[in-house]
Every structure is written in structure tokens, then in C-alpha cells.
Design a protein around this motif. Sequence first.
Motif, PDB file in Angstrom:
ATOM      1  N   ALA A  75       0.833  -1.203   0.000  1.00 19.77           N
ATOM      2  CA  ALA A  75       0.000   0.000   0.000  1.00 19.77           C
ATOM      3  C   ALA A  75       0.870   1.257   0.000  1.00 19.77           C
ATOM      4  O   ALA A  75       0.600   2.223  -0.726  1.00 19.77           O
ATOM      5  CB  ALA A  75      -0.925  -0.007   1.211  1.00 19.77           C
ATOM      6  N   ALA A  76       1.929   1.238   0.796  1.00 17.20           N
ATOM      7  CA  ALA A  76       2.856   2.374   0.802  1.00 17.20           C
ATOM      8  C   ALA A  76       3.512   2.540  -0.556  1.00 17.20           C
ATOM      9  O   ALA A  76       3.732   3.668  -1.029  1.00 17.20           O
ATOM     10  CB  ALA A  76       3.914   2.177   1.890  1.00 17.20           C
ATOM     11  N   ASP A  84       9.234  -0.951  -6.017  1.00 18.42           N
ATOM     12  CA  ASP A  84      10.407  -1.545  -5.378  1.00 18.42           C
ATOM     13  C   ASP A  84      10.394  -1.380  -3.859  1.00 18.42           C
ATOM     14  O   ASP A  84      11.225  -1.962  -3.161  1.00 18.42           O
ATOM     15  CB  ASP A  84      11.696  -0.937  -5.941  1.00 18.42           C
ATOM     16  N   LEU A  85       9.477  -0.581  -3.349  1.00 17.95           N
ATOM     17  CA  LEU A  85       9.300  -0.372  -1.906  1.00 17.95           C
ATOM     18  C   LEU A  85      10.567   0.170  -1.247  1.00 17.95           C
ATOM     19  O   LEU A  85      10.987  -0.288  -0.190  1.00 17.95           O
ATOM     20  CB  LEU A  85       8.860  -1.674  -1.226  1.00 17.95           C
ATOM     21  N   MET A  91       9.519   2.345   4.458  1.00 20.93           N
ATOM     22  CA  MET A  91       9.249   1.265   3.512  1.00 20.93           C
ATOM     23  C   MET A  91      10.395   0.268   3.473  1.00 20.93           C
ATOM     24  O   MET A  91      10.196  -0.947   3.487  1.00 20.93           O
ATOM     25  CB  MET A  91       8.992   1.846   2.124  1.00 20.93           C
ATOM     26  N   ILE A  92      11.614   0.775   3.456  1.00 23.74           N
ATOM     27  CA  ILE A  92      12.789  -0.109   3.417  1.00 23.74           C
ATOM     28  C   ILE A  92      12.851  -0.970   4.665  1.00 23.74           C
ATOM     29  O   ILE A  92      13.090  -2.185   4.606  1.00 23.74           O
ATOM     30  CB  ILE A  92      14.069   0.732   3.266  1.00 23.74           C
ATOM     31  N   VAL A  98       9.848  -7.957   6.938  1.00 24.01           N
ATOM     32  CA  VAL A  98       9.034  -9.027   6.357  1.00 24.01           C
ATOM     33  C   VAL A  98       9.918 -10.175   5.902  1.00 24.01           C
ATOM     34  O   VAL A  98       9.621 -11.347   6.143  1.00 24.01           O
ATOM     35  CB  VAL A  98       8.181  -8.494   5.188  1.00 24.01           C
ATOM     36  N   PHE A  99      11.028  -9.845   5.256  1.00 23.48           N
ATOM     37  CA  PHE A  99      11.930 -10.879   4.763  1.00 23.48           C
ATOM     38  C   PHE A  99      12.731 -11.519   5.891  1.00 23.48           C
ATOM     39  O   PHE A  99      13.046 -12.711   5.841  1.00 23.48           O
ATOM     40  CB  PHE A  99      12.879 -10.295   3.713  1.00 23.48           C
TER      41      PHE A  99
END
Length: 208
Positions: A75-76, A84-85, A91-92, A98-99
Motif C-alpha cells: 500500500a505504501a 520496489d518499496l 518502507m525499506i 518481512v523478509f
Amino acid sequence: MELDLTDMRKLPSEPYTRVMARVGVKLSTKLDLPASATVEEALQRLSDLDEPYDFLHLLAMALPTREAVWWACLAAGDLMQDPDLSATPSMIAAKGWVFNPDDQHRAAAQTAFEGADPNDNTRFCAMAAFYGDGTLGMGDLSREAAPPAAVSSAVLAQVMLTLGQSPHGLDSDLDLAIRRVIDIARGGNGRVSRGLLTEDQPDEQEMT
């Protein structure tokens, strides 16, 4: 809303009422369903009643934490027009958590969220990642539980901030948010196009 809500295997098997009780939040829409109704049944009723915002809210509560944070990241990305977020520190950091949902990436999410400009409308994805393990922080704070709605509220805030911000208009943005979260709930990566799910099958490895 006519939606295909089958095969949403990422959702819990417990009743939707238990999901809401665990988070401590109620939906605005009163659902005439038994307390034992599943999340999928509640979502179907919300779809039948054309209640898209409560539909999104219930999914923000019901998704596993990493999937919910990933939804906020996407969404961001929409908001910043950045697939690419990587447009903002929030965002980064959220994508990194998440990863790799470890303390190092959680600390990065905390730094990004707490240091974000008040006008940074991507900060909520970092907030969701920071509270992702259910505690108030690291060290001594790891023994203190975070507010039960911390993650779902941050995720929902990030998604809601995106609605109506694209050149496509509110209805298109809302449709994209719904289709995206359905894809994530099915085990997909949420990378869907406007109007229909992408032909490419979801890649769960994106979050493993």
C-alpha cells in the motif's frame, strides 16, 4: 461486491468473533451471523452487504502478521508510486522485517517509524513491523505486550491512506486493495493489477 473468497488458506480457522476479541476491536457493521462463523463467512457477508471498509478491517486483523505488514508495504508502494518499496526509510525497514523478522530489522523499523516526519504517510508500515512480534520493544520491553490492535491498526491506517490518492480514483484504489489482500490471504504476494488478479501465480517465496 461480488468476490471469489475461496482458498484463503492464510486465514485462521477460528471464528471471526474470536479474532476480533483477541484484537479487542469490533466492526462497524453488525453481522447477523452465529458466533461460530468463520472469518471467510464473515467476509462473505460483508461482501454481500457491500461493506468494503469493514472487509479490509477484518482482514487486517485476521492475516498472519508478516502477511499483514507486507500488505501495508505494498500500500505504501502504491502511495509513493514505488513498486520496489524503497522510496522511504519506513518502507525499506518494513520490507526488510518481512523478509527477516529478527531484532536487527525490528530495530530498523523502530528507528524509521520514530524518526519519520509527521507528513511521511508511509510510516505506518514501519510501525506495523515494529510491533510485529507482539511486544513493546526489545530488551526489557520484550516482556511487555504491545496493544493487541497495534499491528492491525497500523496496517489498516497504511491501506486507508492510499485510498483515493491515485489518478484512478477511490473506487479503483479500493478495488485494488481488496483484490490484493484476497491474493495475500490465498498465499500470494499481492502483486495484482487493477481490475483483476495477475495471470502470474503468487510466489510465496517472496516472504520466506
